[in-house]
Design an enzyme around this catalytic site. Structure first.
Site, mmCIF file in Angstrom:
data_model
loop_
_atom_site.group_PDB
_atom_site.id
_atom_site.type_symbol
_atom_site.label_atom_id
_atom_site.label_comp_id
_atom_site.label_asym_id
_atom_site.label_seq_id
_atom_site.Cartn_x
_atom_site.Cartn_y
_atom_site.Cartn_z
ATOM 1 N N HIS A 1 47.802 57.136 11.310
ATOM 2 C CA HIS A 1 49.194 56.561 12.172
ATOM 3 C C HIS A 1 49.143 55.215 12.421
ATOM 4 O O HIS A 1 49.773 54.698 13.259
ATOM 5 C CB HIS A 1 48.992 57.150 13.448
ATOM 6 N N ASN B 1 32.908 30.351 44.555
ATOM 7 C CA ASN B 1 33.198 31.352 43.454
ATOM 8 C C ASN B 1 34.518 32.134 43.964
ATOM 9 O O ASN B 1 34.178 32.924 45.009
ATOM 10 C CB ASN B 1 31.698 32.149 43.357
ATOM 11 N N GLY B 2 35.185 32.252 43.133
ATOM 12 C CA GLY B 2 36.593 33.072 43.339
ATOM 13 C C GLY B 2 37.860 32.427 43.147
ATOM 14 O O GLY B 2 37.743 31.318 42.461
ATOM 15 N N GLU C 1 33.345 51.468 22.111
ATOM 16 C CA GLU C 1 32.328 50.663 22.656
ATOM 17 C C GLU C 1 31.605 49.869 21.603
ATOM 18 O O GLU C 1 31.069 48.777 21.721
ATOM 19 C CB GLU C 1 31.329 51.770 23.495
ATOM 20 N N LYS D 1 31.457 45.854 21.547
ATOM 21 C CA LYS D 1 30.294 45.050 21.287
ATOM 22 C C LYS D 1 30.226 44.123 20.278
ATOM 23 O O LYS D 1 29.865 42.923 20.287
ATOM 24 C CB LYS D 1 29.054 45.909 21.100
ATOM 25 N N LYS E 1 29.431 37.786 33.096
ATOM 26 C CA LYS E 1 28.784 38.924 33.410
ATOM 27 C C LYS E 1 29.250 39.884 34.431
ATOM 28 O O LYS E 1 29.603 41.291 34.328
ATOM 29 C CB LYS E 1 27.383 38.889 33.824
ATOM 30 N N TRP F 1 32.966 28.948 36.041
ATOM 31 C CA TRP F 1 33.879 29.658 34.905
ATOM 32 C C TRP F 1 35.277 29.623 35.476
ATOM 33 O O TRP F 1 35.695 29.966 36.272
ATOM 34 C CB TRP F 1 33.562 31.353 35.089
ATOM 35 N N CYS G 1 31.353 32.498 38.052
ATOM 36 C CA CYS G 1 30.677 31.438 38.804
ATOM 37 C C CYS G 1 29.453 31.795 39.556
ATOM 38 O O CYS G 1 29.091 32.883 40.188
ATOM 39 C CB CYS G 1 31.567 30.731 40.027
HETATM 40 C C1 F6R Z 1 31.173 44.362 27.761
HETATM 41 C C2 F6R Z 1 30.891 44.437 29.350
HETATM 42 C C3 F6R Z 1 32.242 44.297 30.220
HETATM 43 C C4 F6R Z 1 32.101 44.961 31.401
HETATM 44 C C5 F6R Z 1 33.065 45.113 32.467
HETATM 45 C C6 F6R Z 1 32.878 45.927 33.692
HETATM 46 O O1 F6R Z 1 29.877 44.224 27.470
HETATM 47 O O2 F6R Z 1 29.942 44.023 29.837
HETATM 48 O O3 F6R Z 1 33.308 44.973 29.604
HETATM 49 O O4 F6R Z 1 31.594 46.395 31.186
HETATM 50 O O5 F6R Z 1 33.600 43.607 32.882
HETATM 51 O O6 F6R Z 1 31.989 45.220 34.384
HETATM 52 P P1 F6R Z 1 30.989 46.033 35.479
HETATM 53 O O7 F6R Z 1 30.487 47.578 34.788
HETATM 54 O O8 F6R Z 1 30.044 45.237 36.109
HETATM 55 O O9 F6R Z 1 32.194 46.743 36.511
#
Ligand code: F6R
Length: 617
Positions: free
Chosen positions: A513, A101-102, A490, A494, A612, A75, A2
């Site tokens: 496996h 937010n929370g 990773e 992505k 994010k 969110w 949020c």
């Molecule tokens: C993937 C991504 C998430 C963050 C995860 C941890 O592209 O961005 O998997 O890596 O939510 O976030 P941080 O690094 O902000 O603790």
């Protein structure tokens, strides 16, 4: 997650709030809303499921009507994304508006209590409970002022929150509070801004206060910013900070998406992360955070790396680096598991938390637990002054610059850069890394930004061509060995987060496996196969895949023959020592995921359901 924006001043609050919400879109959301104090101080609310532009479509009439207001991007946690569940929420008497937010964890108990007192609820949210709790305290005791009622209410709830509240009978006053979720107050000339981060007000002021955990503030043009502790109302002197953020940093700069811009920023972000730390001419790595506590690291029983998502993948590579070069045992833990499994932690442990945002709720909680149990806490964060950065004993910022695309790219390679510096520094200090090897490794590290630049120009078109063939794919496997096993994880993450194609990463040898059962002519397999790093073994893995007609996309070193001859698509990267190859190999994998997602018409910068900064557990 949020986003909150608030404003009191002389400008059009509608414009400030709407533009601010646009800046916070990157955090991830599913609905948006705004409330303004109209000319007769009446609260005007508009909110909707969907995007900020949907909100604009239903709220244009509010433009130019007010100088005080606030907005929110939601969110969903409690209740589906819907108009009703969107914020702001109003109290039953319609006088108080709140954005949040929370998560209020005890909202159900409070809701039952308020229902018994005759309160009714329009939404399924925990937020509506909180705004009515404020009204409840004001009704109960008409003598108490608005901020006091907010404080009483906050003392009744537990969970995590950042809130902003307006009251119709207290025009021009914004009350904010925080516990667990971030909130910044921008200080302008005769105006104040509130936001989840500084991006909504960066062009208006360079001065901000980051509200501390457990603090609240009453903000008005008349009385400025009055900060108090939520639990006992003690007055706190505001600590005003100068913002380093600039407008250019949070704009797309000609790129179609933030994610593409951030992928292309990597030569610079890696360089910036090393700047002032790696001094090759002097043969030193200067990292005060490590150096000031080097004995802690040297004498540690073990290092525990705690993180989530992409940062956890960086942590895995950190394990390989630190164990290889510093010979200190390392364990890597998902923060969400660590915090709930009663881990054994002693004061001989060093915990490294990795977090781009510095706000991830699980990582924060895991750190608090480790700290309580006596461990030394080191942070690797990108966002300066973030909550995690502030609770650690020491740390290193990654200096990758703001990362706006939800899928982490440049923050990941910056995290790898810091972990490499830490491993080399500790290894040199404790004598496991001899001077000649140290000198040769740091010289190579210094050249990594140049190599990333080469990879970007050599693979940008190529990855677009390859991506076109996989727009309709439903599954992908990513394989790698050694340092490139986490790079495979990773790469898969992505792809799945932005294209919504199911993708799994595996250590290549694990294929036999289980995952090998999935391989047929419809299965694309990305295999990371640099010369240094178990190449012969990888050759056998590729043979096994080809024997089952899998489609191989191979990331190999320039001039490679064996794997390239078998692969369906070949992406060449420059040769490096094995420990640097995840940085180099990740770049074309980011581009590949990006273009597959773009060709599928996905919203690359704001993938569905993702946020994010994950400020709730
Ligand atoms: C993937 C991504 C998430 C963050 C995860 C941890 O592209 O961005 O998997 O890596 O939510 O976030 P941080 O690094 O902000 O603790």
């Amino acid at each position: 997650m949020c986003g909150i924006v608030g404003y009191t001043g002389f400008q059009d609050a509608y414009e400030i709030v709407i533009n601010g919400l646009r800046r916070l879109e990157y955090r991830g959301y599913d609905s948006a809303g705004i409330v303004l104090e109209g000319s007769d101080n009446k609260l005007e609310v508009e909110k909707t499921k969907g995007k900020v532009e949907d909100l604009v479509n239903i709220s244009k009439q509010l433009k130019g009507t007010a100088n005080v207001g606030m907005g929110h991007t939601r969110w969903a946690t409690h209740g589906v994304p819907s108009d009703r569940n969107s914020h702001p929420h109003l109290s039953n008497n319609g006088k108080i508006a709140l954005v949040h937010n929370g998560i209020i964890e005890n909202y159900d108990t409070i809701k039952t209590m308020l229902s018994e007192k005759g309160f009714t609820f329009q939404s399924e949210t925990d937020t509506e409970v909180l705004v009515n709790l404020i009204q409840y305290f004001m009704d109960l005791n008409p003598e108490i002022d608005f901020p006091t009622a907010v404080r009483y209410a906050l003392n009744e709830v537990y969970g995590a929150y950042a809130i902003t509240v307006l009251h119709e009978d207290h025009p021009g006053v914004l009350v904010v509070g925080r516990l667990g979720s971030p909130l910044a107050i921008g200080i302008g000339e005769k105006e104040y801004f509130i936001a989840s981060d500084a991006s909504p007000f960066v062009e208006f002021t360079k001065e901000a206060i980051y509200l501390e955990e457990g603090h609240m503030a009453t903000i008005s043009l008349e009385n400025g910013v009055d900060i108090r502790t939520i639990n006992d109302n003690s007055k706190i002197e505001p600590e005003i900070q100068e913002l380093k953020l600039s407008l250019e940093q949070i704009e797309k700069g000609g790129y179609e998406h933030f994610m593409l811009k951030e992928i292309f920023e990597q030569p610079k972000s890696i360089h910036d992360t090393m700047r002032g730390r790696l001094i090759v001419e002097e043969g030193v790595i200067k990292m005060a955070g490590i150096w000031d506590h080097v004995e802690k690291f040297k004498n540690a029983n073990r290092i525990i790396i705690i993180a989530c998502g992409t940062s956890w993948h960086a942590g895995l590579i950190g394990e390989y680096l630190i164990e290889e070069y510093a010979r200190i045992p390392v364990e890597v833990e998902y923060a969400s598991e660590f915090r709930y499994r009663n881990p054994i932690i002693t004061d001989k442990d060093v915990v490294i938390a990795i977090s781009q945002s510095g706000e991830t709720a699980d990582t924060m909680a895991a750190l608090k637990l480790a700290k309580e149990r006596g461990a030394f806490i080191y942070g690797i964060c990108n966002v300066v002054d973030s909550s995690i950065a502030r609770i650690t004993d020491a740390g290193s910022y990654t200096h990758a610059g703001p990362e706006i695309g939800v899928a982490s790219t440049k923050a990941f390679t910056a995290q790898l850069t810091i972990l490499t510096l830490i491993a080399f520094k500790l290894g040199k200090h404790n004598g496991n890394l001899g001077n000649a090897e140290f000198m040769s490794l740091i010289a190579e590290l210094e050249a990594i930004p140049k190599k990333v630049e080469e990879v970007l120009s050599a693979t940008h078109e190529l990855t677009q061509d390859i991506a076109k063939n996989f727009v309709k794919a439903t599954n992908f496997l990513y394989l790698g060995r050694g340092y490139n096993y986490p790079a495979a994880l990773e790469g898969a993450l992505k792809l799945k987060e932005i294209s919504y194609i199911h993708a799994e990463g595996y250590p290549a040898a694990e294929m036999k496996h289980g995952p090998i059962a999935l391989i047929d002519e419809n299965m694309p397999i990305v295999i990371i196969a640099p010369k240094k790093g178990h190449y012969d073994k990888i050759v056998s893995n590729v043979q096994e895949i080809k024997a089952r007609k899998g489609k191989v996309i191979a990331v190999v070193n320039k001039g490679d023959r064996q794997v390239s001859e078998m692969a369906d698509y070949v992406i060449e990267i420059p040769e490096t020592s094995e420990c640097f190859s995840p940085i180099i190999a990740s770049v074309p994998l980011q581009l590949l995921a990006y273009y597959i997602a773009v060709y599928r018409g996905a919203n690359v910068d704001q993938p569905r359901n993702l946020a994010k900064s994950v400020t709730v557990e």
